[in-house]
Motif scaffolding. Structure first.
Motif, short mmCIF file in Angstrom:
data_model
loop_
_atom_site.label_atom_id
_atom_site.label_comp_id
_atom_site.label_asym_id
_atom_site.label_seq_id
_atom_site.Cartn_x
_atom_site.Cartn_y
_atom_site.Cartn_z
N LYS A 1 -43.12 -105.14 -20.48
CA LYS A 1 -44.30 -104.97 -19.99
C LYS A 1 -44.47 -104.15 -18.60
N LYS A 2 -45.41 -103.41 -18.36
CA LYS A 2 -45.62 -102.58 -17.26
C LYS A 2 -47.12 -102.89 -16.45
N GLU A 3 -46.69 -103.39 -15.33
CA GLU A 3 -47.97 -103.99 -14.77
C GLU A 3 -47.86 -103.46 -13.09
N ASN A 4 -48.77 -103.06 -12.68
CA ASN A 4 -48.98 -102.28 -11.25
C ASN A 4 -47.49 -101.52 -10.85
N GLU A 5 -47.28 -100.61 -11.86
CA GLU A 5 -46.27 -99.83 -11.64
C GLU A 5 -44.85 -100.51 -11.73
N ALA A 6 -44.67 -101.84 -12.20
CA ALA A 6 -43.67 -102.51 -12.16
C ALA A 6 -43.09 -102.78 -13.43
N ASN A 7 -41.91 -102.58 -14.03
CA ASN A 7 -41.55 -102.96 -15.37
C ASN A 7 -41.14 -104.41 -15.27
N LEU A 8 -41.70 -105.15 -16.20
CA LEU A 8 -41.35 -106.59 -16.11
C LEU A 8 -40.86 -106.77 -17.31
N CYS A 9 -39.88 -107.84 -17.50
CA CYS A 9 -39.34 -108.54 -18.75
C CYS A 9 -40.11 -109.82 -18.97
N VAL A 10 -40.54 -109.90 -20.11
CA VAL A 10 -41.52 -111.02 -20.47
C VAL A 10 -40.69 -112.05 -21.35
N LEU A 11 -40.56 -113.02 -21.40
CA LEU A 11 -40.06 -113.81 -22.25
C LEU A 11 -40.74 -115.05 -22.81
N GLU A 12 -40.95 -115.22 -24.21
CA GLU A 12 -42.05 -116.37 -24.71
C GLU A 12 -41.43 -117.44 -25.48
N VAL A 13 -41.65 -118.47 -25.65
CA VAL A 13 -41.33 -119.39 -26.62
C VAL A 13 -42.59 -119.75 -27.31
N GLN A 14 -42.41 -119.64 -28.97
CA GLN A 14 -43.30 -120.06 -29.59
C GLN A 14 -43.12 -121.16 -30.37
N ALA B 1 -52.48 -136.97 -23.71
CA ALA B 1 -53.42 -137.60 -23.19
C ALA B 1 -53.36 -137.92 -21.72
N LEU B 2 -52.08 -137.82 -21.02
CA LEU B 2 -51.98 -138.01 -19.62
C LEU B 2 -52.60 -136.83 -18.96
N GLU B 3 -52.18 -135.55 -19.57
CA GLU B 3 -52.70 -134.20 -19.03
C GLU B 3 -54.32 -134.52 -19.04
N GLY B 4 -54.91 -134.77 -20.34
CA GLY B 4 -56.25 -134.92 -20.24
C GLY B 4 -56.96 -135.65 -19.03
N LEU B 5 -56.06 -137.18 -18.92
CA LEU B 5 -56.56 -137.97 -17.94
C LEU B 5 -56.45 -137.55 -16.59
N LEU B 6 -55.37 -136.72 -16.17
CA LEU B 6 -55.25 -136.38 -14.94
C LEU B 6 -55.69 -135.04 -14.44
N GLY B 7 -56.04 -134.43 -15.71
CA GLY B 7 -56.41 -132.70 -15.69
C GLY B 7 -55.32 -131.88 -15.17
N THR B 8 -54.29 -132.17 -15.73
CA THR B 8 -52.92 -131.43 -15.17
C THR B 8 -52.64 -130.30 -16.35
N SER B 9 -52.18 -129.28 -16.39
CA SER B 9 -51.52 -128.51 -17.48
C SER B 9 -50.06 -128.53 -17.73
N ALA B 10 -49.68 -128.28 -18.75
CA ALA B 10 -48.44 -128.27 -19.37
C ALA B 10 -47.74 -127.11 -18.70
N SER B 11 -46.39 -127.10 -18.69
CA SER B 11 -45.56 -126.10 -18.17
C SER B 11 -45.58 -124.90 -18.92
N ASP B 12 -45.37 -123.86 -18.61
CA ASP B 12 -45.68 -122.43 -19.26
C ASP B 12 -44.74 -122.12 -20.60
N THR B 13 -45.42 -121.53 -21.41
CA THR B 13 -44.68 -121.08 -22.68
C THR B 13 -44.14 -119.62 -22.48
N SER B 14 -44.29 -118.96 -21.29
CA SER B 14 -43.80 -117.73 -21.08
C SER B 14 -43.46 -117.65 -19.51
N ILE B 15 -42.69 -116.61 -19.47
CA ILE B 15 -42.25 -116.19 -18.02
C ILE B 15 -41.97 -114.65 -17.87
#
Length: 228
Positions: A112-125, A159-173
């Protein structure tokens, strides 16, 4: 002598209370000088009598109330401890994670090219699979390591995420194309650079005797280095 002692002992209470007549007192004192048994009797009379507290009519009720209060305190403390343990167990279950295999993670990479930088994107599905970063992320690091995991109890975590308003860890980096991305799975460790999977080869030996690794494709290193 016995008759005289009986008479004197009848007078002893009056003598002890200073109520006897002078003649009776003189008679008692004369006898006491010769009779050890009557002296002992007088000493016993002159000892202070312990005062017994008057019985309280509500004393049994007070004892019952104290016993009930102690039981109530113990029951309340046990209830609080049980609630704290239950909350601790729920939070532990909500954060418990299990490593997954590479197949379960369903890993995908692309450039992925972003702001003139070449990025390597990894996803888990894979279902409920997340990427957990090891340490802190820094663009200046030569390598970045992540772990492919899933929450052991996803419903409790949600359920804890909904109660505390937090988000899960990323599925991509996303990392720089020059950074080596190490993905640790339950069954293997994979390496990615510039959007493609690379292998690890033993390029030599460090001064301390540990292997010196090189990363690249088989075309780059396969004929010259031993795969590590």
């Amino acid at each position: 002598m016995k008759l005289e002692c009986d008479v004197i002992r009848d007078l002893l209470p009056l003598y002890a209370e200073k109520l006897a007549s002078p003649a009776s007192s003189a008679l008692v004192e004369q006898h006491l000088a010769e009779c050890e048994a009557c002296r002992a009797e007088l000493e016993q009379m002159e000892k202070p009598v312990p005062v017994q507290p008057e019985p309280q009519p509500d004393a049994p009720l007070r004892n019952i109330r104290k016993t009930l209060q102690k039981k109530s305190i113990r029951i309340a403390a046990a209830a609080v401890l049980a609630v704290l343990c239950a909350f601790g167990l729920v939070f532990w279950m909500g954060g418990a994670k299990t490593p997954v295999t590479a197949e379960q993670a369903q890993i995908w990479t692309y450039n992925k090219k972003e702001n003139e930088a070449n990025l390597c994107v990894l996803e888990v599905q894979g279902e409920n699979v997340r990427l957990e970063l090891e340490g802190s992320f820094n663009w200046g690091k030569p390598s970045v390591t992540v772990r492919a995991v899933r929450y052991t109890f996803p419903h409790i975590h949600a359920a804890l995420e909904g109660l505390l308003g937090t988000s899960a860890s990323d599925t991509s980096i996303a990392v720089s194309g020059t950074q080596l991305l190490t993905v640790q799975c339950a069954d293997e460790t994979r390496y990615y650079r510039d959007g493609q999977q690379v292998d690890r080869y033993i390029a030599g030996e460090n001064p301390d005797g540990t292997p010196d690794y090189a990363y690249g494709t088989e075309q780059e290193y396969g004929h010259d280095y031993e795969k590590g």
